[in-house]
Design an enzyme around this catalytic site. Structure first.
Site: not given
Length: 272
Positions: A199, A136-137, A140
């Site tokens: 997100e 997820h990070e 980003h």
């Protein structure tokens, strides 16, 4: 041409010129600030943060963070190479650090600088849970969400200036009311949905990254359920938050898991 029309024309030109296409999504995104300016600043901030906090190294957990991070980064490189963008990551400078902090958090700065807090490890539980977090990070960073947030902030400021131009002949009270309404409205109906969309986008791309890296994307569901339990139901309503609710996340991820597995299968990675 009056001032309002001229100002609107400038805004439209900014949006047309300040756009970039992301190779992982094919979407055009705002890029009013170039990464060549963002990355050096991010790297400096990262180094400063590490100096001011307790970084763990040589421990089992620290090695896990680095190992999982490298696998996620390698998965990104495989994917980008497959879509014809092998040099997309050339300016990224990857680092994966574990910091002693009770906060249930992790983050990735523009350019690939990652921090995982020890507080999130009990919720991650295993490497697949950690891959959910780091996928997820990293997503980003790959999606240039930092660049987009900066660009959106600039447009928000430009909009405020435009409102000042449009209400320039009104009373001071009217101008103040207009600015207050604009600030609240642009936050509630602009910046917050924009952030929630980021997100969700990072959830989806992160799911694919963890799958290509060899971690079963189904592990993302119990991870986010544990995160929901850890929050104790204290999160604000979704429409007032920068993040989707945990229930929304779980629902979306459940729908995206087959796609993540199908993408991973292209690279010879399959799950029982």
């Amino acid at each position: 041409m009056n001032k309002t029309i001229a100002f609107s024309t400038i805004c439209v030109l900014l949006l047309i010129i300040g756009c970039a296409t992301n190779p992982l999504t094919g979407k055009k995104t705002m890029a009013l600030v170039d990464n060549s300016s963002i990355f050096p600043s991010a790297f400096q901030q990262y180094d400063a943060f590490l100096k001011e906090n307790k970084v763990l190294s040589g421990t089992t957990d620290a090695r896990r963070v680095e190992t999982v991070g490298i696998k996620i980064k390698d998965a990104a490189q495989k994917w980008l190479t497959a879509v014809g963008k092998p040099d997309y990551l050339k300016d990224y400078q990857w680092e994966y650090k574990l910091v002693e902090d009770k906060a249930v958090n992790a983050w990735c700065m523009p350019g690939g600088k990652i921090v995982v807090y020890t507080g999130i490890l009990p919720i991650a539980k295993d490497d697949a849970g950690l891959a959910t977090v780091m996928g997820h990070e990293v997503a980003h960073a790959l999606l240039n969400h930092g660049q987009q947030r900066m660009s959106a902030g600039m447009l928000q400021q430009v909009g405020a200036v435009g409102l000042g131009v449009a209400t320039g002949n009104s009373s001071a009270e009217t101008q103040q009311l207009a600015m207050t309404a604009y600030g609240a409205g642009s936050q509630m109906f602009g910046m917050l949905p924009f952030s929630r969309n980021h997100e969700s986008e990072a959830d989806k791309i992160g799911l694919i990254l963890m799958a290509i890296a060899g971690y079963n994307p189904e592990a993302s569901i119990p991870f986010w359920q544990r995160m929901g339990g850890a929050s104790g139901g204290q999160a604000p309503p979704e429409f007032m938050s920068t993040h989707p609710s945990h229930n929304t996340r779980v629902s979306n991820l459940t729908k995206w898991i087959p796609e993540a597995k199908a993408e991973a299968a292209k690279y010879g990675v399959t799950f029982k």
